[in-house]
Design a protein around this motif. Structure first.
Motif, short mmCIF file in Angstrom:
data_model
loop_
_atom_site.label_atom_id
_atom_site.label_comp_id
_atom_site.label_asym_id
_atom_site.label_seq_id
_atom_site.Cartn_x
_atom_site.Cartn_y
_atom_site.Cartn_z
N HIS A 85 0.77 -1.25 0.00
CA HIS A 85 0.00 0.00 0.00
C HIS A 85 0.81 1.30 0.00
N GLU A 88 -0.95 4.75 0.04
CA GLU A 88 -1.68 5.26 1.22
C GLU A 88 -0.80 6.13 2.12
N PHE A 89 0.49 6.22 1.76
CA PHE A 89 1.40 7.06 2.55
C PHE A 89 1.46 8.45 1.94
N LYS A 91 0.93 8.65 6.15
CA LYS A 91 -0.24 8.46 7.01
C LYS A 91 0.21 8.23 8.46
N GLN A 93 0.99 6.04 11.26
CA GLN A 93 1.31 4.62 11.27
C GLN A 93 1.31 4.11 12.70
N GLU A 94 0.40 3.18 12.96
CA GLU A 94 0.20 2.72 14.34
C GLU A 94 1.46 2.10 14.94
N GLN A 95 2.18 1.27 14.16
CA GLN A 95 3.37 0.60 14.69
C GLN A 95 4.39 1.61 15.21
N ARG A 146 -5.00 6.99 4.16
CA ARG A 146 -5.99 5.90 4.29
C ARG A 146 -5.49 4.76 5.18
N HIS A 147 -6.44 4.07 5.83
CA HIS A 147 -6.10 2.87 6.61
C HIS A 147 -6.94 1.71 6.15
#
Ligand code: HEC
Length: 147
Positions: A85, A88-89, A91, A93-95, A146-147
């Protein structure tokens, strides 16, 4: 008064013409040979990135990169680069718990799961990986955030 106005209009028109010419100069169509040369440069990068993504140690060495200490290549966790993806960056980023670019994400994977050495943003290996990942996703619609 009217004359001053006319002078402004003429000056503006002149400016438009001058910048217009400069802009058009960049839009001259490329020759077939030029396009082929650009494509060749791009595909060389894609091929190098493909090799890196699939754990080719020779290419890694040549590019002075150390993408993994665990023996895991990108492709072992991401069998399809087209599933990473890139469109989508950037964005959140949860990690990483931060706003990240594709390059940040590539480096996160190199440093965390792979325990390798982070790549410089303008390093050959980073450019090649980026070229391969984008090429694999070449028909995706840009969708940053986007996620
Ligand atoms: C041991 C498994 C593992 C390896 C090896 C690995 N990754 Fe990842 N990668 C992950 C995990 C876990 C995530 C975060 C979850 C996710 O977003 O899919 C991730 C996410 C990504 C993403 C973002 C995907 C998205 O949809 O947001 C990219 C790009 C990426 N990795 C590139 C790479 C590259 C390039 C390499 C090789 C240098 C690599 N990864 C090696 C596990 C791995």
């Amino acid at each position: 008064m009217a004359r001053t106005k006319l002078r402004y209009v003429l000056a503006a028109a002149g400016l438009l013409l001058a910048t217009g010419t400069a802009v058009f100069a960049h839009k001259e169509p490329h020759s077939i040979d030029q396009l082929k040369a650009f494509e060749d440069v791009f595909m060389d990068q894609v091929k190098a990135g493909d090799a890196l993504f699939h754990g080719d140690g020779d290419v890694e060495k040549k590019m002075n990169a150390r993408l993994s200490r665990t023996g895991m290549a990108c492709a072992m966790c991401h069998p399809f680069a087209s599933d990473t993806h890139p469109h989508e960056f950037p964005k959140f980023q949860e990690q990483m718990n931060t706003f990240a670019t594709l390059r940040d994400m590539i480096n996160w994977c190199i440093e965390k799961p792979n325990e390798g050495e982070k790549l410089g943003d303008n390093s050959e290996a980073m450019k090649a990986l980026e070229a391969y990942i984008y090429w694999s996703n070449r028909n995706s619609k840009l969708d940053p955030g986007r996620h």
